[in-house]
Design an enzyme around this catalytic site. Structure first.
Site, mmCIF file in Angstrom:
data_model
loop_
_atom_site.group_PDB
_atom_site.id
_atom_site.type_symbol
_atom_site.label_atom_id
_atom_site.label_comp_id
_atom_site.label_asym_id
_atom_site.label_seq_id
_atom_site.Cartn_x
_atom_site.Cartn_y
_atom_site.Cartn_z
ATOM 1 N N HIS A 1 3.792 -26.331 25.722
ATOM 2 C CA HIS A 1 2.442 -26.652 25.219
ATOM 3 C C HIS A 1 1.365 -25.936 26.034
ATOM 4 O O HIS A 1 0.375 -25.466 25.487
ATOM 5 C CB HIS A 1 2.179 -28.160 25.310
ATOM 6 C CG HIS A 1 2.645 -28.941 24.119
ATOM 7 N ND1 HIS A 1 2.229 -28.696 22.846
ATOM 8 C CD2 HIS A 1 3.494 -30.002 24.024
ATOM 9 C CE1 HIS A 1 2.796 -29.565 22.008
ATOM 10 N NE2 HIS A 1 3.579 -30.359 22.704
ATOM 11 N N GLY B 1 5.888 -37.657 26.308
ATOM 12 C CA GLY B 1 5.155 -36.632 27.050
ATOM 13 C C GLY B 1 3.898 -36.245 26.299
ATOM 14 O O GLY B 1 3.832 -36.388 25.074
ATOM 15 N N GLN C 1 -3.030 -31.087 23.843
ATOM 16 C CA GLN C 1 -2.830 -31.979 22.698
ATOM 17 C C GLN C 1 -3.983 -32.952 22.496
ATOM 18 O O GLN C 1 -4.086 -33.571 21.437
ATOM 19 C CB GLN C 1 -1.524 -32.769 22.848
ATOM 20 C CG GLN C 1 -0.288 -31.880 22.767
ATOM 21 C CD GLN C 1 0.964 -32.702 22.857
ATOM 22 O OE1 GLN C 1 1.418 -33.034 23.940
ATOM 23 N NE2 GLN C 1 1.521 -33.076 21.710
ATOM 24 N N HIS D 1 9.431 -28.715 27.062
ATOM 25 C CA HIS D 1 8.555 -28.926 25.901
ATOM 26 C C HIS D 1 7.082 -28.976 26.320
ATOM 27 O O HIS D 1 6.231 -28.344 25.702
ATOM 28 C CB HIS D 1 8.974 -30.231 25.203
ATOM 29 C CG HIS D 1 8.167 -30.601 24.010
ATOM 30 N ND1 HIS D 1 8.675 -30.600 22.733
ATOM 31 C CD2 HIS D 1 6.869 -30.996 23.884
ATOM 32 C CE1 HIS D 1 7.723 -30.967 21.883
ATOM 33 N NE2 HIS D 1 6.616 -31.223 22.555
ATOM 34 N N GLU D 2 6.804 -29.712 27.392
ATOM 35 C CA GLU D 2 5.398 -29.870 27.811
ATOM 36 C C GLU D 2 4.844 -28.565 28.389
ATOM 37 O O GLU D 2 3.683 -28.228 28.163
ATOM 38 C CB GLU D 2 5.258 -31.023 28.807
ATOM 39 C CG GLU D 2 5.681 -32.389 28.265
ATOM 40 C CD GLU D 2 5.076 -32.747 26.920
ATOM 41 O OE1 GLU D 2 3.930 -32.360 26.638
ATOM 42 O OE2 GLU D 2 5.779 -33.394 26.111
ATOM 43 N N CYS E 1 7.477 -33.974 18.324
ATOM 44 C CA CYS E 1 6.241 -33.679 19.056
ATOM 45 C C CYS E 1 5.114 -34.491 18.437
ATOM 46 O O CYS E 1 4.994 -34.540 17.205
ATOM 47 C CB CYS E 1 5.920 -32.190 18.950
ATOM 48 S SG CYS E 1 4.383 -31.729 19.781
ATOM 49 N N LEU E 2 4.295 -35.097 19.275
ATOM 50 C CA LEU E 2 3.171 -35.904 18.764
ATOM 51 C C LEU E 2 2.196 -35.057 17.949
ATOM 52 O O LEU E 2 1.444 -35.596 17.141
ATOM 53 C CB LEU E 2 2.422 -36.572 19.924
ATOM 54 C CG LEU E 2 3.210 -37.636 20.707
ATOM 55 C CD1 LEU E 2 2.397 -38.113 21.912
ATOM 56 C CD2 LEU E 2 3.576 -38.809 19.812
#
Ligand code: NI
Length: 167
Positions: A134, A46, A51, A130-131, A88-89
């Site tokens: 963000h 995701g 991000q 999670h997204e 997480c990226l």
């Protein structure tokens, strides 16, 4: 198409409440295709627009069943509880056992402005939560209990100081 650098922990854009999208479709198509390319390249399951430094309420995801996108998404239902080693990226290399509702349903729009919903348990439910976090300026660390969060912050700091791999 373009691959963007992914913003990492400490970048203020990751702590900013992203702006609701009211753009025309054409500009979103470009953004979404760049986000998908960036996500697959990383690789991740995701990616939210903040991000890549774009503070708009859009995310892309693919949990192995094909890509999907959501514009202006909101969580409309959650239930149950599931602990999962979440990463997480934007905090690369770290995974923490994070407890969240196991099931989640999100409602939002596709890039043509049609209302859409996605829902699921386990990984799907996790990605939706999670997204959308963000987009609300929240990183996964905020979902850790206080002590675990303090330790996680220390671990990140040590890694960024280069202390972790020192003999
Ligand atoms: Ni993330």
């Amino acid at each position: 198409m373009a691959i963007y650098p992914i913003r990492t922990f400490g970048d203020p854009v990751l702590r900013t409440n992203a702006v609701k999208v009211s753009d025309d479709v054409a500009s979103l198509e470009r953004l979404v295709s760049d986000m998908l390319e960036t996500m697959y390249e990383a690789p991740g399951v995701g990616l939210a627009a903040p991000q890549i430094g774009i503070s708009k309420r859009v995310f892309v995801a693919d949990i192995g069943e094909g890509p999907f996108i959501m514009v202006n998404p909101e969580i409309v239902d959650v239930s149950g509880s599931w602990t999962f080693d979440e990463g997480c990226l934007s905090v690369p290399g770290f995974y923490w056992p994070i407890k969240r509702p196991g099931y989640a349903k999100a409602r939002g729009f596709d890039i043509e402005g049609n209302e859409i919903e996605f829902e699921g348990d386990e990984l799907m439910g996790r990605v939706l939560q999670h997204e959308i976090d963000h987009l609300n300026g929240m990183l996964l660390l905020e979902r850790l209990p206080r002590r675990a969060k303090k330790q996680a912050l220390r671990d990140i700091r040590e890694q960024s100081l280069g202390l972790v791999d020192r003999p």
